[in-house]
Scaffold this active site. Structure first.
Site, mmCIF file in Angstrom:
data_model
loop_
_atom_site.group_PDB
_atom_site.id
_atom_site.type_symbol
_atom_site.label_atom_id
_atom_site.label_comp_id
_atom_site.label_asym_id
_atom_site.label_seq_id
_atom_site.Cartn_x
_atom_site.Cartn_y
_atom_site.Cartn_z
ATOM 1 N N ALA A 69 0.817 -1.216 0.000
ATOM 2 C CA ALA A 69 0.000 0.000 0.000
ATOM 3 C C ALA A 69 0.852 1.267 0.000
ATOM 4 O O ALA A 69 0.481 2.275 -0.593
ATOM 5 C CB ALA A 69 -0.936 -0.002 1.202
ATOM 6 N N CYS A 321 3.777 1.269 11.762
ATOM 7 C CA CYS A 321 4.767 2.052 11.041
ATOM 8 C C CYS A 321 5.215 3.288 11.805
ATOM 9 O O CYS A 321 6.141 3.956 11.402
ATOM 10 C CB CYS A 321 4.227 2.469 9.681
ATOM 11 S SG CYS A 321 3.556 1.098 8.760
#
Lengths: 377, 396
Positions: A69, A321
């Site tokens: 993504a 992340c």
């Protein structure tokens, strides 16, 4: 082990892994080769793509394979910025995006684009009035995620699209649908571009998709020699593509039943945690039940996460992340820095069991009491 | 009352002597076509009845639209009685759901034991409906809805609209033909048209590896797959034509390349036809389209075979053929850019008026009989069915 971090990534399904292995062993040709081994691999890819296109209800040529993504987001935002820069230099994103979107925006700002961040209301819904105000004649792109990765807030993409297009019909609408795939019904036709990641739907890591409406164009962000797909050149990842097609097929149906089950788990946790003073559930009426975010006052999220890990319970802080920073989304919704700095995320799957939730709750109690006592001393 | 599909045969019913062959074949073809659905089929000389067990009416009807030999597809309702009072009640029940202001009733009784005539029955039911419903009237010329009633041995059938079927004859009732399938736009259309008239086709394709690619062959397989929607499982004969084509290229004056190549293809097709018990050759030649399709060329080429050669698109314009190809779904595949054996080794100036005597003389320059024998001996047969054979089912 109790895995409660399904929104960070999911364990690969063995069926999908079997396909990956089989294709890696049996389809050794480069799909770009002219010989029969090449056409065999190419044929497999075209069948895989056909299946995905049918599942997502798009054209085969509207699917671009990426590494995930993050790459899809890069390709969409930078690709549009480069292709449409003569029409304007203004881009709008929400305050609930995945960090990769903000990093791309930073880059685009450094090369002359202007970025506006649209507000959301107390429930996390995009502030339509603010959005209308921010759309300008020089706006070329709006990017708003389908489901926020931290609090699971789901946006009404169709309505957002209508608002944007009414203000300025030339704007391209991108949505990061990574957290939506396999959880809620998605209509990619609400958008012109949509990002997906396969490891969120029990597929392998290293492959994602970008849906690109045939009506718009993108400038490539990487260059190579492939004629077939000049927007994303390079040797196609045959085994990953086959696995992606299978993972989507296995996970795009039966969403209602899965959601009902997951909602029960979610409600159980929320109900039990209400007994703990100070625990704030970061969930609005627009949150999907698969993601359950909460703030634990005065406890460092990482400390809590590692303490749970001692009991082999795995959960998340913000998104995987960006661990360690404060949560943009929680800040945007609750405007409370303390709350945004102390959030942990539990993400649930149809694979999660009631027993796992009970054990999680037991450990939660233990650790929460222990760490709260330490904080107050 | 049971909902069911009624099939009208149309043109078939005029075939007095062969009628059983026609209807049995149609029944077989429909069964094969509907094998994915759970249906029960009954038939007699006038009608076929399909009971759909899993409520997949819409899908079954879409599938039936691809079957030749069906004139009309009807969604009807069966009542197990000939009693007029019962029939009236059921018609009223069905009519209640419909919005209309004018109607007409058309009654047919194949059961002549019923005393009342069709007209009497129609007017009696009409009167009943006028009494039961407000604001409707009869219009026999231009009614908004037509109510059809058919009285058969023990059952009666009610239906409203009819859906047009493909027409034509059931595939196979007229025997077999060999379709010369090149990969272009014309030959699949020619195939479709001959299938329409009841000819079961087997394809023949000439490949010249390494001059032609595997993709070109795949393309022809795909075309055969599209045709198999109408034709049923389709045999495709693949002839390796390389040796013949190279021999022609090396030994024969180039203006005659195409003519002699076509003569070789005709010879091979005709041998395959006799082996497959096919009565005709079918191809996509269209008068005047290219040098090999002038009348003189056709004559020089046709002379090498004794079988009738049917050219269904001979008198169509290219644009008409293209429209047809789009309609039957072969166009997109036909225009894929892979070279077939007719587009390689093309001379700059092919002869427009070839002479068959000249052809015969030139043909003595190559051992063509031996080459043909070898090509046929080693030829490959692929069976292609409508369901795209998905080798990847376990993978994807």
């Amino acid at each position: 082990m109790i895995y409660l971090d399904y929104s960070a990534t999911t364990p690969i399904s063995f069926d999908v892994l079997d396909s990956y292995n089989k294709v890696s062993k049996e389809f050794i040709g480069n799909p770009n080769s002219l010989h029969s081994l090449g056409s065999k691999a190419k044929d497999l890819i075209s069948n895989a793509t056909k299946q995905i296109s049918e599942l997502l209800n798009v054209l085969e040529q509207e699917i671009i394979y990426t590494s995930g993504a993050t790459e899809s987001n890069n390709m969409a935002l930078i690709g549009v910025a480069k292709a449409y820069k003569r029409y304007g230099n203004h881009i709008i994103v929400s305050k609930l995006e995945h960090p990769s979107i903000y990093k791309i925006c930073e880059y685009l700002e450094s090369v002359g684009f202007k970025i506006s961040y649209v507000d959301c209301d107390q429930e996390g819904l995009i502030d339509f009035e603010d959005l209308k105000r921010k759309v300008k004649p020089e706006t070329i792109l709006v990017s708003i995620c389908a489901v926020n990765s931290e609090m699971g807030i789901r946006q009404p993409l169709k309505m957002i699209r209508q608002i944007i297009k009414k203000e300025n019909n030339n704007i391209i609408f991108h949505s990061d649908m990574t957290q939506g795939l396999g959880k809620i019904p998605l209509n990619v036709h609400d958008t012109d571009l949509a990002s997906f990641s396969i490891h969120k739907v029990y597929g392998p890591k290293g492959i994602g998709l970008l849906y690109k409406s045939s009506k718009i164009k993108l400038e490539p962000i990487i260059y190579g020699s492939s004629k077939e797909n000049d927007i994303r050149p390079g040797t196609p990842a045959v085994a990953l593509i086959a696995a992606a097609s299978k993972a989507i097929r296995l996970n795009i149906h039966d969403l209602d039943r899965k959601e009902t089950f997951i909602r029960k788990l979610n409600e159980k946790i929320v109900k039990e945690l209400a007994h703990f003073e100070g625990v704030k559930i970061n969930q609005t009426k627009y949150s999907i039940p698969h993601i359950l975010n909460m703030s634990l006052p005065h406890i460092k999220p990482e400390t809590f996460l590692h303490a749970m890990e001692e009991y082999e319970i795995y959960l998340g802080t913000n998104t995987a992340c960006s661990s360690g920073e404060i949560s943009n989304s929680i800040m945007a919704v609750y405007k409370d820095k303390e709350r945004a700095a102390t959030s942990i995320r539990i993400s649930l799957s149809y694979l999660t069991t009631i027993d796992e939730i009970n054990r999680f709750l037991n450990c939660f109690e233990l650790i929460y009491k222990r760490l709260s006592a330490l904080t107050y001393e | 009352m049971e909902k069911l599909i009624i099939i009208k045969y149309g043109e078939l019913t005029t075939k007095k002597e062969n009628i059983n062959l026609f209807i049995n074949t149609l029944n077989k073809n429909i069964k094969e076509k509907l094998k994915e659905f759970s249906v029960k089929i009954e038939y007699d000389k006038g009608r076929m009845f399909i009971r759909v067990l899993d409520n997949a009416f819409a899908n079954v009807i879409e599938t039936l639209k691809e079957v030749f030999g069906i004139h009309e597809i009807i969604i009807g309702y069966e009542i197990n009685t000939l009693d007029l009072e019962e029939i009236k009640k059921n018609i009223q029940f069905l009519v209640k759901e419909k919005k209309f202001t004018t109607f007409k009733i058309e009654t047919k009784r194949s059961n002549k034991k019923i005393k009342k005539t069709s007209i009497e029955i129609s007017s009696e039911i009409g009167a009943f409906l006028l009494k039961e419903n407000q604001n409707i009237k009869v219009d026999i010329h231009n009614p908004e809805i037509k109510i059809h009633l058919e009285l058969r041995n023990k059952e009666s059938y009610i239906y409203f609209e009819t859906i047009k079927g493909l027409g034509g004859y059931p595939v196979g009732t007229l025997g077999k033909g060999i379709l010369m399938l090149s990969g272009g736009i014309d030959s699949p259309v020619a195939g479709f048209l001959s299938i329409k008239r009841g000819v079961k086709v087997e394809g023949i394709y000439f490949e010249s590896p390494p001059h032609t690619s595997i993709e070109a062959k795949k393309k022809v397989e795909e075309l055969a797959r599209i045709l198999s929607k109408y034709n049923g499982e389709t045999k495709l004969h693949i002839i390796n034509f390389t040796a013949i084509q190279e021999a022609i290229y090396k030994n024969i004056p180039h203006e005659y390349l195409i003519t002699i190549m076509r003569r070789m293809m005709y010879r091979i097709s005709s041998i395959i036809a006799s082996r497959s018990n096919a009565k005709i050759l079918v191809n996509g030649e269209s008068i005047g389209q290219v040098a090999s399709q002038t009348l003189t060329s056709m004559k020089a080429i046709n002379e090498v075979v004794k079988l009738p050669v049917i050219r269904p698109v001979a008198c169509f314009d290219k644009l008409e053929i293209i429209d047809f190809a789009k309609k039957i779904g072969t166009y997109g595949t036909s225009i894929l850019p892979f070279e077939d054996c007719c587009t390689i080794f093309v001379p700059e100036h092919p002869v427009i008026n070839p002479d068959s005597k000249v052809c015969e003389n030139y043909e003595t320059l190559i051992p063509y009989q031996e080459l043909i024998y070898k090509a046929i001996k080693n030829h490959e047969i692929i069976k292609i069915s409508e369901q795209e054979k998905n080798d990847y089912e376990d993978i994807l």
